[in-house]
Design an enzyme around this catalytic site. Structure first.
Site, PDB file in Angstrom:
ATOM      1  N   PHE A 180      11.634   2.177   7.305  1.00 48.31           N
ATOM      2  CA  PHE A 180      10.244   1.750   7.253  1.00 48.31           C
ATOM      3  C   PHE A 180       9.411   2.904   6.706  1.00 48.31           C
ATOM      4  O   PHE A 180       9.840   4.062   6.712  1.00 48.31           O
ATOM      5  CB  PHE A 180       9.754   1.349   8.652  1.00 48.31           C
ATOM      6  N   GLN A 223      -6.395  -0.291   9.802  1.00 46.10           N
ATOM      7  CA  GLN A 223      -5.256  -0.328   8.881  1.00 46.10           C
ATOM      8  C   GLN A 223      -5.276  -1.589   8.026  1.00 46.10           C
ATOM      9  O   GLN A 223      -5.390  -2.703   8.557  1.00 46.10           O
ATOM     10  CB  GLN A 223      -3.937  -0.275   9.648  1.00 46.10           C
ATOM     11  N   HIS A 246      -2.931  -3.653   5.665  1.00 43.56           N
ATOM     12  CA  HIS A 246      -1.519  -3.782   5.298  1.00 43.56           C
ATOM     13  C   HIS A 246      -1.416  -3.952   3.793  1.00 43.56           C
ATOM     14  O   HIS A 246      -2.185  -4.713   3.194  1.00 43.56           O
ATOM     15  CB  HIS A 246      -0.888  -4.980   6.008  1.00 43.56           C
ATOM     16  N   LEU A 283       0.975 -12.255   6.509  1.00 41.67           N
ATOM     17  CA  LEU A 283       1.722 -11.007   6.423  1.00 41.67           C
ATOM     18  C   LEU A 283       3.050 -11.188   5.682  1.00 41.67           C
ATOM     19  O   LEU A 283       3.807 -12.114   5.968  1.00 41.67           O
ATOM     20  CB  LEU A 283       2.002 -10.484   7.840  1.00 41.67           C
ATOM     21  N   GLU A 296       6.667  -5.327   6.065  1.00 42.30           N
ATOM     22  CA  GLU A 296       7.169  -4.091   5.480  1.00 42.30           C
ATOM     23  C   GLU A 296       8.692  -4.112   5.375  1.00 42.30           C
ATOM     24  O   GLU A 296       9.279  -3.361   4.592  1.00 42.30           O
ATOM     25  CB  GLU A 296       6.712  -2.909   6.346  1.00 42.30           C
ATOM     26  N   ARG A 300       1.527   3.112   5.241  1.00 37.78           N
ATOM     27  CA  ARG A 300       0.782   1.936   4.810  1.00 37.78           C
ATOM     28  C   ARG A 300      -0.560   2.267   4.168  1.00 37.78           C
ATOM     29  O   ARG A 300      -0.987   1.586   3.233  1.00 37.78           O
ATOM     30  CB  ARG A 300       0.568   0.999   6.011  1.00 37.78           C
ATOM     31  N   HIS A 344      -5.121  -5.432   8.912  1.00 41.57           N
ATOM     32  CA  HIS A 344      -3.901  -5.744   9.649  1.00 41.57           C
ATOM     33  C   HIS A 344      -3.901  -5.244  11.086  1.00 41.57           C
ATOM     34  O   HIS A 344      -3.408  -5.927  11.980  1.00 41.57           O
ATOM     35  CB  HIS A 344      -2.709  -5.130   8.908  1.00 41.57           C
ATOM     36  N   ARG A 380      -1.280   3.978  11.634  1.00 48.29           N
ATOM     37  CA  ARG A 380      -0.066   3.623  12.378  1.00 48.29           C
ATOM     38  C   ARG A 380       1.124   3.467  11.441  1.00 48.29           C
ATOM     39  O   ARG A 380       1.002   2.851  10.377  1.00 48.29           O
ATOM     40  CB  ARG A 380      -0.275   2.315  13.155  1.00 48.29           C
TER      41      ARG A 380
END
Length: 566
Positions: free
Chosen positions: A117, A230, A232, A242, A245, A276, A341, A376
């Site tokens: 990730f 955040q 995304h 969504l 990721e 991100r 997000h 995050r």
């Protein structure tokens, strides 16, 4: 009057984890606007982080390396002792979830599979195909049913009631009865998720308007780091659903209209697996500079992964694309754009999830224990919900066992709170002319998206603050057009909108005040990180109806701030 020792507001992963860790000798209940399986935790797709070292490329992983990645990913604004606590608890948390029945995907040989990730030095994201949040939520819900946890579904908390600075309980709107009910509790745990629906383009569910956070704010609790939102990088163009990721973790490419994998220009080593905030800004920059398709989106290309891998590792992503975009990612690239997000900020809590008000606790996205700092890392949110949800349940139990009968006059305070709420609704219903709530909601979403988005500057943020203040004045003229109080979405929206505006003001004032770029907060007029002036948390207080700002030191252990390179 309903009575419990512990009342948990929110039935997603943090709320259910809190309920399952609460003392079984105490009366514990969970209250929520929706059924547990409709909470927004179900939408988490990609995975949950833990340094298991199961991947051949991750054998040298450790809690210390996980903590370092987390702190660096958060642009060194995370409280490092909190991040270390979360990362130390990651492996035992995954093992516990496995034993509770979470069906994680497996590598050959049977060990839990792990994928790469963004921002992680090792493949440490455990997953269940691309439905990780869903299977975790189902498992904890099953455990809650097994243990006969009391659930109040389709109730919305409208007021947190305090007496002499201590928790008394809440007043809630019961959808099915169309009535408001007082609920006495020695301890209240907020686990209500985020506030993505303040924005027009968001991956969040329609329930995420931030009302639970606003209730705490209105009751006098400070909020922390609200300017850090955040976005995304990859939401489905036109729908903003969504696109996990995990799609990039499995090897997906980001491609502009010229056919170029443009992340080479922004994060040449990490490429699509940069954090991100970096990837979202890169995509938005490509679009803004005319290198997007139709001036609106870029492509996430999975076609080279092959049909078998997509069907095995990304089945839900494929299903979303087929149902909502009319394309099969096995054959066609996915049109994507950044969307709101996650919220790094929230109710200010310590590592024990306690707020500054005795008897009030918070966990999950609605809280800011500050493990994420300014940005995050993917896979850390699901971990935070379970680790700190459990801590919140234990902390609330410890408090409730020693709270005695609670503050003197608690029941009278709850009845007074009930009358105030009912009078508020009657006021909306008596007006014969005014502003419909859906007009205000749309104005707020457009304003926040246009003025407090991926890129920010002084002019737009000042206009955002002014716009929010104008809407707060207009809210005083809100009118309720219906009269049936059963299952009234209008009542829900009017109550929630007041809190949404308070959060929007905290976000925009904090963003205007912080004259630097850090993590998800990018100021085009202050494009550099400034540790000398701004290596501190922003605190927001609601005093006499006005948002005021303060600050708080970041807690350091051993990770010194450095330039963030990927």
């Amino acid at each position: 009057m309903i009575r419990h020792d512990i009342l948990i507001v929110g039935n997603g992963l943090a709320g259910l984890a809190a309920a399952l860790s609460a003392d079984p000798k105490l009366s514990t209940a969970v209250i929520s606007k929706v059924h547990p399986l409709r909470s927004h935790s179900v939408a988490a797709q990609g995975g949950v982080n833990a340094p298991l070292g199961n991947s051949p490329a991750g054998r040298d992983d450790s809690p210390e390396r996980h903590a370092y990645d987390t702190v660096k990913g958060g642009d060194f604004l995370a409280d490092q002792d909190a991040a270390e606590l979360m990362c130390r608890e990651a492996v035992p948390t995954i093992i516990e979830l496995e034993h509770l029945g979470v069906p994680f995907s497996r590598f050959p040989g049977g060990v839990i599979a792990q994928r790469p990730f963004g921002g992680a030095g090792f493949p440490r994201t455990c997953y269940a195909a691309d439905r990780t949040g869903q299977v975790m939520l189902h498992t904890l819900f099953e455990q809650a049913l097994k243990r006969n946890v009391k659930l109040y579904n389709e109730f919305m908390v409208t007021k947190l009631v305090l007496k002499n600075g201590r928790c008394c309980g809440v007043v809630a709107y019961a959808y099915d009865r169309g009535e408001f009910v007082p609920i006495r509790a020695r301890a209240v745990v907020f686990a209500v998720g985020g506030y993505g629906r303040l924005y027009l383009r968001t991956t969040n569910a329609y329930t995420t308007l931030g009302s639970g956070i606003g209730l705490a704010f209105q009751a006098g609790l400070p909020l922390k780091d609200m300017e850090f939102i955040q976005f995304h990088p990859t939401s489905l163009y036109g729908k903003n659903i969504l696109i996990s990721e995990a799609a990039r973790g499995e090897g997906g490419y980001l491609v502009n209209c010229r056919g170029k994998r443009f992340m080479a220009d922004y994060a040449p080593q990490a490429m699509e697996l940069a954090p991100r905030d970096i990837v979202a800004r890169a995509i938005q920059t490509e679009i803004d500079r005319g290198r997007g398709f139709e001036g609106e989106y870029v492509h996430l290309d999975l076609t080279h992964l092959g049909r078998d891998k997509i069907l095995k590792r990304l089945p839900a992503i494929r299903e979303i694309c087929i149902k909502f975009a009319g394309l099969d990612p096995v054959e066609t690239p996915i049109p994507i754009q950044p969307a709101q997000h996650y919220s790094m900020g929230g109710i200010d809590v310590g590592n024990d999830c306690a707020t500054g008000v005795p008897g009030v606790f918070a966990a999950g996205e609605c809280s800011c224990v500050s493990v994420h700092g300014a940005n995050r890392l993917g896979g850390n949110s699901l971990l935070e919900t379970v680790v700190f949800g459990k801590i919140a349940g234990r902390s609330a139990s410890l408090y409730a066992r020693g709270a005695g009968a609670g503050p003197a006059g608690a029941e009278k305070a709850l009845q007074d709170g009930l009358r105030k709420v009912e009078k508020q609704v009657e006021g909306w219903e008596k007006r014969t002319e005014g502003v419909p709530i859906h007009h205000l909601l749309q104005r707020m979403k457009v304003l926040m998206t246009a003025k407090a988005g991926v890129f920010r500057d002084r002019k737009n943020l000042r206009e955002a603050v002014d716009g929010v203040l104008q809407m707060r004045r207009d809210y005083g003229r809100v009118i309720r057009t219906g009269r049936n109080r059963r299952y009234s979405q209008e009542i829900v929206n009017i109550f929630e909108f007041e809190h949404s505006l308070e959060l929007a003001e905290a976000i925009t004032r904090g963003a205007l005040h912080r004259e630097e770029t850090r993590g998800s907060h990018f100021r085009t007029d202050f494009p550099k990180r400034d540790d000398k002036k701004w290596l501190k948390h922003t605190l927001a207080y609601l005093r006499n109806g006005k948002v005021e700002l303060g600050s708080k030191k970041v807690r350091f252990t051993k990770y010194k701030p450095e330039e963030r390179k990927y």
